[in-house]
Enzyme design. Sequence first.
Site, PDB file in Angstrom:
ATOM      1  N   ASP A 114       0.831  -1.207   0.000  1.00  0.00           N
ATOM      2  CA  ASP A 114       0.000   0.000   0.000  1.00  0.00           C
ATOM      3  C   ASP A 114       0.863   1.255   0.000  1.00  0.00           C
ATOM      4  O   ASP A 114       0.603   2.202  -0.741  1.00  0.00           O
ATOM      5  CB  ASP A 114      -0.912   0.018   1.236  1.00  0.00           C
ATOM      6  CG  ASP A 114      -1.880  -1.145   1.272  1.00  0.00           C
ATOM      7  OD1 ASP A 114      -2.373  -1.526   0.201  1.00  0.00           O
ATOM      8  OD2 ASP A 114      -2.140  -1.667   2.372  1.00  0.00           O
ATOM      9  N   ILE A 140      -1.184  -1.789   5.190  1.00  0.00           N
ATOM     10  CA  ILE A 140      -2.081  -1.327   6.246  1.00  0.00           C
ATOM     11  C   ILE A 140      -3.361  -2.139   6.152  1.00  0.00           C
ATOM     12  O   ILE A 140      -4.055  -2.090   5.124  1.00  0.00           O
ATOM     13  CB  ILE A 140      -2.349   0.182   6.107  1.00  0.00           C
ATOM     14  CG1 ILE A 140      -1.014   0.944   6.186  1.00  0.00           C
ATOM     15  CG2 ILE A 140      -3.309   0.663   7.195  1.00  0.00           C
ATOM     16  CD1 ILE A 140      -1.069   2.349   5.651  1.00  0.00           C
ATOM     17  N   LYS A 141      -3.666  -2.904   7.180  1.00  0.00           N
ATOM     18  CA  LYS A 141      -4.744  -3.897   7.136  1.00  0.00           C
ATOM     19  C   LYS A 141      -5.686  -3.692   8.323  1.00  0.00           C
ATOM     20  O   LYS A 141      -5.511  -4.285   9.390  1.00  0.00           O
ATOM     21  CB  LYS A 141      -4.150  -5.308   7.154  1.00  0.00           C
ATOM     22  CG  LYS A 141      -3.206  -5.590   5.977  1.00  0.00           C
ATOM     23  CD  LYS A 141      -2.593  -6.961   6.080  1.00  0.00           C
ATOM     24  CE  LYS A 141      -1.665  -7.257   4.907  1.00  0.00           C
ATOM     25  NZ  LYS A 141      -2.339  -7.380   3.612  1.00  0.00           N
TER      26      LYS A 141
END
Length: 296
Positions: A114, A140-141
Amino acid sequence: MFTQYAEIQFAAYKEAFAFFMQNPQRLIEAEKFVMDEIIHFIDIHQPEIKRDYDEASYLYSFWKNYPPLDRGRAPVGDQYPWIEVGEQVFGNKLQRHFNANFSVKDSGLPSGADDRCIISSERIRQILGITDSVWVFIDIKSAGPRDDFDHAVMSPYQISGSGNWTKVTDGMKNNPIKAEGKIATHDFFCSLSPIYILSDGTVSPLLTFVIKPVYEMVKESGTDKTIGQPLAKIKLASIPNGILLTKNPNYNKKHPGLFFPGKDDQTKDKRKMRARISFSLLKEIADWRIKEISVK
């Protein structure tokens, strides 16, 4: 352009690869350095991270008629996918932090994490010895209370591998990594190089990190209706470089189950199949590779 610097890159790559094979601790120290920098970033920016993350809930009236579509298998329907909230809140701030503290290149690759950039500093040179730069990949999760698992699902374009490059014309190739589960096992075709050589000769080992913002689900009093998804905690993970994973010290062999099957069924193109990486085994490799920060 595709092959203009290939011979120079090949020679520099072979030299850097041999160096880090003999000195894996330098890669480990660089990973810890960047992990500490990300933790420092969160510590100093936590109030504004919390403010901006929670703003998505306060803005509900503006998007309630156009909510993001449910993801995953058999969603219950009482929470909203919050992936882009996390990407927006963390990615932009982290880029500004890197720009303020390092020399930064936003070099392009066709696919990857990302957020990604090459950061350079004298401190990095002191750690790595042969270069002052690392290519930082950060995924980024965002997760909620029901999918806050002790792992992260990674695509092949988010993990570096064995980095085989034997002839100039071959280009870099990775051996598949075994994603081993209790029931199923499949090959994970990680696609990133453990080291990149830029056209200007910059040597940039690849360092991979996961930021997992975890939100809570605030319920309306006396009902099961969700009325907000504020940030509750932040999990961080440092995933070892491909040389460390597959060569020296070969963490994937020493820690069976480090990668295990992801969300995809066997009908998917094998080259695109994802794998999960175990946070508990990353912590077993080194305690600092996993960090959880409570948000107030």
